[in-house]
Design a protein around this motif. Structure first.
Motif, PDB file in Angstrom:
ATOM      1  N   GLY A   1       0.789  -1.339   0.126  1.00 11.01           N
ATOM      2  CA  GLY A   1       0.173  -0.015  -0.120  1.00 11.01           C
ATOM      3  C   GLY A   1       0.911   1.409   0.121  1.00 11.01           C
TER       4      GLY A   1
ATOM      5  N   ASP B   1      -0.298   6.139   2.880  1.00  9.65           N
ATOM      6  CA  ASP B   1      -1.564   5.420   2.502  1.00  9.65           C
ATOM      7  C   ASP B   1      -2.721   5.731   3.646  1.00  9.65           C
ATOM      8  OD1 ASP B   1      -3.491   3.596   1.732  1.00  9.65           O
ATOM      9  OD2 ASP B   1      -2.350   1.717   1.745  1.00  9.65           O
TER      10      ASP B   1
ATOM     11  N   ASN C   1      -4.827   2.153   4.917  1.00  7.22           N
ATOM     12  CA  ASN C   1      -4.168   0.714   4.763  1.00  7.22           C
ATOM     13  C   ASN C   1      -4.881  -0.274   5.670  1.00  7.22           C
ATOM     14  OD1 ASN C   1      -2.347  -1.240   4.710  1.00  7.22           O
ATOM     15  ND2 ASN C   1      -0.584  -0.049   5.160  1.00  7.22           N
TER      16      ASN C   1
ATOM     17  N   THR D   1      -0.760   8.586   7.150  1.00  6.82           N
ATOM     18  CA  THR D   1      -1.020   7.068   6.914  1.00  6.82           C
ATOM     19  C   THR D   1      -2.121   6.659   8.016  1.00  6.82           C
ATOM     20  OG1 THR D   1       0.812   6.516   5.633  1.00  6.82           O
ATOM     21  CG2 THR D   1      -0.411   4.762   7.016  1.00  6.82           C
TER      22      THR D   1
END
Length: 435
Positions: A135, A157, A160, A184
C-alpha cells in the motif's frame, strides 16, 4: 540439534519474589525500529536472551554499531547500510527479522532480506506483511532465499487495511509509515503490548501517532528521523504468565513483580473464575511512564475447570502466547477444559507432550485439545519442542512433578527467557542448566 538441557528435581514448593524482565517481543520490534533513527538510540531494560543475541548479530553484520552494558544497549546505525554480508544464519533463527523490510524501506532503495525462521508452528504466511507494505508503493518479490525489495516510490496510504490483525504485521506497517511524509491510516491494527512500545519509541523520535492502544492508527511520518533518544522497554506479560502458571502448578505462594496488568487482565479474570486466589499488592507505572504495572501475589488454590472453552484473540482478548500456559493450569483443575488454539496448525499437537508427565490430554484436531483434571504430575525425560511456549509449559509441568526430570534441547526456551536457571533457583526450584 541443541545439546542444552535442564535437569529438574521437581515437586518442590516455591516461595519469594520474582521480577519480570523487559519484553522479548517489544525488544525485537524496537531493534528493527532503531534502524529508522539516524541518531543514537539507547534502550534500557533489554532482556538478555538468545533472540536478542541473534538480532545483534544481524544488525552488526549490516554495519550497525552496538554497545551493551548490562540491560542497556546503545545502537548507532551506519550512514549507509550494506546488506551484502547480512548474517543469514542468525536471520534464519528469528522470524522477527522480517520486520527489517519495513524498517529499512526509508533508508534503502533496493535491498534483500533473507527468509526468516523462528518457532515451528505450522503455516505462518508472510503475505499479510507484503500486502501491508504494498500500500506504500513498496514492491516485494519473494524468492526461495528471501525477499527482494524496491522502495523507491514510497507514498503515504490513508486507508491501509491490514489483511490480518497481527502484531508483527502491524509493526511492519507502522515502521514504514513513520518514514513517509504525510498521513497514513492503518486499520485492523494490533493494539498489543509490543505495538504500543514501538509507538511510544517512535513518538520520541518525533513521529506523530494517534490511536495508540486501538485498532486504528493515524501516523504522520517524516522523511528523515535523526534524534539521540533513550527509551525504557516495558515488561513482558508473557513472562509474567509463565510465573503465574508456575505458581499454580507447584501450588506455591509467590510474589510476581512488575507485571503489565493491562495485558493480563483477562487471563487473571479467567483464573479467578476457576477459583484461583491472588492479591494485587501494588499499582505503579513502568519506567517508560506509559505501561501500568502491578505486583501479584499468587496463593495456592483448588481449581475448577471452566465450562467455556479457552481461546486466544487479538488484544484486548486473551494473548496468543499466554494461551499455552492454560494447559498445565487446566491439568490442575477438576473437570474438563477445552482449549482452542485456532491461530497455529501445529501448536496444539505439542500440548499432548504433557501426557508423558501424567496429563490426560486428548487431541481433538490440530487446533483443539480437551484436558481432564486434576492431574498428578509425574517425572519424565523429554525433548523440547521446537517452539518457545510449548517448551516452556513442559518446563512448568516438570517443576511441578515430583522426582527427577530432564528437558533436552532447550534453545527454544533460552530464546525467550533470561537467566532462567538462576531466577528459578532464587525462588526455591531445584533446576540445573547443562550445556
Amino acid at each position: 540439534m541443541s545439546t542444552e538441557k535442564f535437569k529438574i528435581n521437581g515437586g518442590k514448593k516455591l516461595n519469594g519474589e520474582i521480577i519480570i524482565n523487559g519484553s522479548k517481543n517489544a525488544t525485537v520490534a524496537l531493534l528493527a525500529a532503531a534502524m529508522i533513527n539516524q541518531g543514537k538510540t539507547i534502550f534500557h531494560n533489554v532482556p538478555q536472551i538468545e533472540e536478542v543475541n541473534r538480532w545483534v548479530e544481524i544488525l552488526e553484520s549490516i554495519g550497525v554499531k552496538i554497545e551493551q552494558n548490562g540491560k542497556a544497549m546503545t545502537i548507532i546505525p551506519p550512514k549507509r547500510f550494506s546488506l551484502k554480508n547480512i548474517n543469514k544464519k542468525s536471520a534464519e533463527k528469528t522470524r522477527s527479522a522480517i520486520m527489517l523490510i519495513g524498517s529499512l524501506s526509508g533508508r534503502l532503495n533496493k535491498y534483500f532480506i533473507p527468509q526468516a525462521g523462528g518457532c515451528k508452528l505450522g503455516e505462518r504466511t508472510i503475505k499479510p506483511h507484503l500486502f501491508a507494505l504494498e500500500g506504500y508503493g513498496i514492491k516485494i518479490k519473494t524468492t526461495n532465499k528471501g525477499f527482494k525489495i524496491d522502495s523507491r516510490n514510497l507514498e503515504a496510504d490513508d486507508n491501509n487495511v491490514l489483511y490480518e490483525t497481527g502484531d508483527t504485521v502491524t509493526e511492519s506497517a507502522i515502521m514504514a509509515a513513520a518514514q513517509i511524509p504525510g498521513k497514513t491510516v492503518i486499520k485492523m491494527a494490533s493494539a498489543n503490548y509490543m505495538v504500543q512500545d514501538l509507538c511510544f519509541y517512535l513518538e520520541k523520535l518525533g513521529v506523530k501517532i494517534k490511536g495508540i492502544g486501538t485498532s486504528t492508527l493515524e501516523i504522520k511520518g517524516k522523511k528523515k528521523l535523526k534524534k539521540n533518544v533513550e527509551y525504557n522497554i516495558s515488561e513482558d506479560p508473557i513472562e509474567a504468565m509463565f510465573f503465574i502458571s508456575l505458581a499454580i502448578v507447584t501450588k506455591s505462594r509467590l510474589v510476581i513483580k512488575r507485571c503489565p496488568i493491562e495485558f493480563l487482565d483477562l487471563e487473571l479474570l479467567k483464573l479467578k473464575k476457576m477459583g484461583q486466589k491472588f492479591n494485587i499488592l501494588r499499582k505503579y507505572k513502568a519506567k517508560n511512564k506509559k505501561t501500568k504495572l502491578v505486583n501479584i501475589e499468587m496463593i495456592p488454590s483448588k481449581l475448577i475447570a471452566l465450562e467455556d472453552k479457552i481461546h486466544a484473540l487479538p488484544f484486548p482478548g486473551l494473548n496468543m502466547d499466554n494461551l499455552p500456559f492454560f494447559v498445565p493450569i487446566a491439568m490442575m483443575a477438576k473437570g474438563k477444559t477445552l482449549i482452542h488454539d485456532w491461530v497455529y496448525e501445529n501448536r496444539a499437537v505439542y500440548f499432548t507432550e504433557l501426557n508423558r508427565l501424567g496429563g490426560n490430554i486428548t487431541l481433538i484436531d490440530s487446533h483443539r485439545v480437551e484436558i481432564v483434571g486434576p492431574t498428578k504430575l509425574k517425572n519424565a525425560d523429554l525433548t523440547s519442542p521446537p517452539a518457545l511456549r510449548p517448551a516452556a509449559i513442559i518446563l512448568v509441568a516438570m517443576l511441578g512433578a515430583k522426582g527427577k526430570s530432564t528437558l533436552r534441547g532447550v534453545y527454544s526456551i533460552n530464546r525467550g527467557y533470561e537467566d532462567l536457571e538462576k531466577r528459578l533457583q532464587s525462588i526455591g526450584a531445584d533446576i540445573k542448566f547443562v550445556n
